[in-house]
Design a protein around this motif. Structure first.
Motif, PDB file in Angstrom:
ATOM      1  N   UNK A  62       0.855  -1.190   0.000  1.00  0.00           N
ATOM      2  CA  UNK A  62       0.000   0.000   0.000  1.00  0.00           C
ATOM      3  C   UNK A  62       0.891   1.240   0.000  1.00  0.00           C
ATOM      4  N   UNK A  63       0.275   2.382  -0.218  1.00  0.00           N
ATOM      5  CA  UNK A  63       1.015   3.638  -0.252  1.00  0.00           C
ATOM      6  C   UNK A  63       1.117   4.198  -1.651  1.00  0.00           C
ATOM      7  N   UNK A  64       1.625   5.421  -1.737  1.00  0.00           N
ATOM      8  CA  UNK A  64       1.748   6.148  -2.994  1.00  0.00           C
ATOM      9  C   UNK A  64       3.210   6.285  -3.386  1.00  0.00           C
ATOM     10  N   UNK A  65       3.534   5.984  -4.642  1.00  0.00           N
ATOM     11  CA  UNK A  65       4.892   6.137  -5.152  1.00  0.00           C
ATOM     12  C   UNK A  65       4.826   6.817  -6.505  1.00  0.00           C
ATOM     13  N   UNK A  66       5.468   7.981  -6.611  1.00  0.00           N
ATOM     14  CA  UNK A  66       5.554   8.668  -7.903  1.00  0.00           C
ATOM     15  C   UNK A  66       7.028   8.917  -8.209  1.00  0.00           C
ATOM     16  N   UNK A  67       7.431   8.508  -9.414  1.00  0.00           N
ATOM     17  CA  UNK A  67       8.807   8.651  -9.860  1.00  0.00           C
ATOM     18  C   UNK A  67       8.822   9.578 -11.062  1.00  0.00           C
ATOM     19  N   UNK A  68       9.552  10.698 -10.965  1.00  0.00           N
ATOM     20  CA  UNK A  68       9.606  11.695 -12.043  1.00  0.00           C
ATOM     21  C   UNK A  68       8.202  12.143 -12.442  1.00  0.00           C
ATOM     22  N   UNK A  69       7.305  12.193 -11.445  1.00  0.00           N
ATOM     23  CA  UNK A  69       5.933  12.614 -11.685  1.00  0.00           C
ATOM     24  C   UNK A  69       5.057  11.551 -12.304  1.00  0.00           C
ATOM     25  N   UNK A  70       5.574  10.326 -12.442  1.00  0.00           N
ATOM     26  CA  UNK A  70       4.859   9.251 -13.130  1.00  0.00           C
ATOM     27  C   UNK A  70       4.566   8.101 -12.178  1.00  0.00           C
ATOM     28  N   UNK A  71       3.702   7.179 -12.651  1.00  0.00           N
ATOM     29  CA  UNK A  71       3.269   6.041 -11.865  1.00  0.00           C
ATOM     30  C   UNK A  71       3.741   4.758 -12.546  1.00  0.00           C
ATOM     31  N   UNK A  72       4.287   3.798 -11.747  1.00  0.00           N
ATOM     32  CA  UNK A  72       4.813   2.563 -12.327  1.00  0.00           C
ATOM     33  C   UNK A  72       3.736   1.769 -13.062  1.00  0.00           C
ATOM     34  N   UNK A 154      17.474  10.458 -16.195  1.00  0.00           N
ATOM     35  CA  UNK A 154      17.195  11.589 -15.307  1.00  0.00           C
ATOM     36  C   UNK A 154      17.366  11.180 -13.848  1.00  0.00           C
ATOM     37  N   UNK A 155      17.238   9.888 -13.578  1.00  0.00           N
ATOM     38  CA  UNK A 155      17.291   9.362 -12.214  1.00  0.00           C
ATOM     39  C   UNK A 155      18.170   8.120 -12.203  1.00  0.00           C
ATOM     40  N   UNK A 156      19.119   8.091 -11.268  1.00  0.00           N
ATOM     41  CA  UNK A 156      20.067   6.982 -11.201  1.00  0.00           C
ATOM     42  C   UNK A 156      20.066   6.385  -9.800  1.00  0.00           C
ATOM     43  N   UNK A 157      19.908   5.050  -9.717  1.00  0.00           N
ATOM     44  CA  UNK A 157      19.993   4.333  -8.450  1.00  0.00           C
ATOM     45  C   UNK A 157      21.336   3.613  -8.383  1.00  0.00           C
ATOM     46  N   UNK A 158      22.078   3.860  -7.316  1.00  0.00           N
ATOM     47  CA  UNK A 158      23.368   3.202  -7.101  1.00  0.00           C
ATOM     48  C   UNK A 158      23.290   2.402  -5.809  1.00  0.00           C
TER      49      UNK A 158
END
Length: 316
Positions: A62-72, A154-158
């Motif tokens: 549950x919960x809300x997640x927005x990445x770069x203003x978008x939804x998975x 635009x977004x990098x996960x390390x």
């Protein structure tokens, strides 16, 4: 409060359950565009689960997640084009050369960076014709970073990008991350190295038992200890913490294994008092040192564990 359009990642009340186990328990995150955010936590804290949800590798309970203003759920294809990630270990084809590997990954993206630029960015120009199987650990990590950057994300996960690397290789990767920040890219970093977090991260979030227990800039988090110095000592037989806590200028006292950690405000007041107590109870001092408070001291104070404790274990 940061406007939504300025956020690269927005998370509200994130929960993830595995059966009866709650791995993530109501986490909120706001990560601004163009900053490097460090997600820190002991093994089993829920940090990796949180990151995998942000990366689209797991679905939240549950919960809300927005990445770069978008939804998975609605924008997965676009998000994968705009995002790069490195894992703790990347499996590559040993028989391909560095250049062939980079060219292959660049072909997956509609707006890929030029192969020459990618190889130069991670300082692998001299190894461009070397086979992947012949690269050192540090060189493989830099190659993995080049692949994560192939789509000009635009977004990098390390995820633990410098674990097991020698100091020179670690510094080379730090330079790459600094370059990305200068280009306005957003970086989410997980690490067990406190010096790495302090150098690279604009802000930090500390997670333990599925909850955020501290957040802020590295200096702000260190300041929460309320201490100017830390005294560490080992005595035989062990000292009673209840005799140390009331001593002048002592803010708090904590035992970790056989070591006692005292956070103090005025070292010149606290240290003589501690030494008098040691002498008065007749114990033998095996170790004594002092240092300025660090992020690891914050971890010990908040969780009772060092951040690098149990690195050989699987993180949750």
């Amino acid at each position: 409060m940061t406007p939504p359009e300025d956020l690269a990642i927005e998370v509200k009340n994130l929960v993830k359950r595995f059966g009866d186990v709650v791995a993530v328990d109501g986490i909120d995150l706001d990560i601004r565009r163009g900053e490097c955010m460090g997600l820190l936590g002991p093994n089993g804290a829920g940090k990796t689960t949180t990151v995998e949800i942000l990366e689209g590798l797991q679905e939240p309970t549950s919960g809300q997640v927005r990445i770069l203003g978008l939804d998975w759920k609605k924008n997965a294809v676009e998000l994968r084009r705009r995002m790069g990630l490195t894992l703790q270990e990347t499996r590559l084809v040993d028989q391909l050369t560095v250049e062939e590997t980079v060219r292959l990954f660049a072909s997956f993206y509609p707006r890929a960076l030029p192969v020459e630029e990618l190889i130069g960015l991670v300082q692998l120009g001299e190894k461009r014709h070397a086979r992947v199987g012949k690269l050192s650990g540090g060189q493989r990590q830099r190659l993995a970073l080049a692949l994560a950057l192939a789509g000009d994300p635009d977004l990098l996960f390390l995820d633990e990008p410098t674990t097991g690397l020698d100091p020179q290789s670690r510094r080379a990767l730090w330079d790459v991350v600094a370059e990305l920040k200068s280009r306005g890219r957003t970086v989410v970093l997980t690490t067990h190295y406190m010096d790495e977090a302090e150098v690279l991260c604009d802000r930090l979030v500390i997670i333990d038992r599925g909850r955020v227990i501290a957040r802020g800039t590295p200096p702000e988090i260190v300041a929460t200890l309320g201490a100017e110095q830390v005294i560490e000592l080992v005595a035989e037989p062990a000292l009673d913490l209840e005799r140390l806590r009331p001593l002048p200028a002592v803010v708090s006292a904590q035992r970790h294994a056989d070591r006692i950690s005292l956070r103090v405000k005025e070292l010149h007041v606290a240290l003589p008092a501690v030494l008098r107590e040691v002498e008065g109870v007749g114990v033998q001092l095996r170790h004594l040192s002092t240092h300025r408070p660090t992020l690891d001291d914050v971890f010990l104070g908040l969780t009772g564990r060092s951040l690098r404790e149990g690195l050989g274990e699987e993180a949750a």
